[in-house]
Design an enzyme around this catalytic site. Structure first.
Site, PDB file in Angstrom:
ATOM      1  N   TYR A   1     -79.712  33.116 -25.746  1.00  0.00           N
ATOM      2  CA  TYR A   1     -78.441  33.841 -25.797  1.00  0.00           C
ATOM      3  C   TYR A   1     -77.689  33.667 -24.483  1.00  0.00           C
ATOM      4  CZ  TYR A   1     -75.135  37.725 -26.348  1.00  0.00           C
ATOM      5  OH  TYR A   1     -73.989  38.498 -26.431  1.00  0.00           O
TER       6      TYR A   1
ATOM      7  N   SER B   1     -70.589  37.487 -22.173  1.00  0.00           N
ATOM      8  CA  SER B   1     -71.475  38.647 -22.078  1.00  0.00           C
ATOM      9  C   SER B   1     -72.177  38.646 -20.729  1.00  0.00           C
ATOM     10  CB  SER B   1     -72.533  38.579 -23.191  1.00  0.00           C
ATOM     11  OG  SER B   1     -73.594  39.489 -22.974  1.00  0.00           O
TER      12      SER B   1
END
Length: 320
Positions: free
Chosen positions: A186, A160
């Site tokens: 994350y 990501s």
């Protein structure tokens, strides 16, 4: 060296990418293949003739996805298997149950932005444990099956742009000393996804195994279930203003399929974005919203993460 390009772009779909490919005889595993871009990855692979195993925490959800994909592709070679990435015994059971070669492993499942620090029973931060360590256990466990693939095997690691937010903090991966931040957590887990692809390629290329990582694009799926409403509202406003463009799930799966089947990426160790190789950006560059940080491709970081990950797995009570 010039960046690797393809004939596909941000508007391409997974179906576009597999068009013309005959994947008959190809055996694939897609983690998190029951929803979101995962199910579209399964659909595209199945439409090209691949035998796909949908690896999911909830087999009932996986069965519904398999029925849907079979209905749209006519595939009769879909399989559903339970896999809970937070449960190392589950990963071990999946590996033990696997028989024969494996041509393609798509590490797609993940969790995003848990609002509070949440530790596993091993004391591991949950995003890092799910997004990286669970996939690391699965990937290393399936090495021999991947090495047995007759024409070589590929690993696809879904990362990501979140990786731009944080390197892996080797001195405090699980936030024992530093203040927890959902997006930092994350981010480091997504950096780990890239580093796994780099090191797997270095270690296993001689075995016929290569790995690539990718950013699928901004797609609204169940992945965002933990994201705060304020953030979601901000994304919605940005989309209305045209400063952010969200993809469909079919478009989001396209870059995964490029990493999986495109001959341009047969060498491994690359990070893709919008179906092409992404440029490298400096670790200290600010305001960056695309590309891949140098720390995520750094061979030293990749080797260190692999070793640290092995140490984590060795902490299991049943490991001697």
């Amino acid at each position: 060296m010039p960046l690797i390009t393809t004939s596909f772009d941000a508007t391409s779909t997974a179906a576009d990418v597999v068009a013309g490919h005959d994947l008959s005889g190809t055996r694939a595993v897609v983690t998190g293949g029951g929803s979101g871009i995962g199910v579209e990855t399964v659909r595209a692979l199945a439409s090209a003739g691949a035998e796909v195993t949908i690896a999911v925490r909830d087999p009932e959800q996986g069965a519904r996805a398999a029925q849907d994909v079979a209905g749209t592709t006519g595939s009769t070679t879909l399989r559903v298997a339970r896999l809970d990435l937070l449960d190392l015994d589950s990963a071990a059971a999946f590996v033990a149950d696997w028989e024969g070669p494996l041509d393609l492993l798509v590490n797609n499942a993940g969790v995003m932005a848990l609002p509070q620090l949440t530790l596993t029973d091993r004391g591991w931060e949950t995003q890092f444990a799910t997004n990286h360590l669970g996939h690391f256990a699965l990937t290393t466990g399936l090495h021999d099956a991947l090495a047995a693939a007759s024409d070589g095997a590929r690993i696809v690691s879904v990362s990501s742009t979140g990786h731009l937010r944080s390197p892996v903090h080797f001195d405090d991966i699980h936030f024992a000393q530093r203040e927890y931040d959902a997006w930092q957590a994350y981010g480091q887990s997504k950096t780990a996804n890239v580093l796994l692809a780099v090191e797997a390629t270095r270690r296993w290329a001689d075995d016929g195994i290569v790995a690539n990582a990718l950013m699928p694009g901004g797609i609204m799926t169940n992945l965002q279930r933990h994201v705060s409403q304020d953030v979601l509202d901000g994304w919605d406003k940005a989309q209305r203003e045209g400063t952010v463009v969200f993809k469909t799930t079919e478009q989001g799966a396209a870059t995964t399929l490029v990493a999986a089947v495109a001959p341009e990426f047969a060498t491994g160790g690359h990070y893709l974005e919008d179906c092409v190789q992404a440029p490298t950006v400096a670790d200290d560059a600010t305001g960056v919203r695309a590309g891949v940080r140098a720390y995520a491709l750094d061979p030293g970081n990749a080797q260190r993460l692999w070793e640290v990950s092995e140490e984590h797995l060795a902490q299991r009570p049943d490991a001697d």
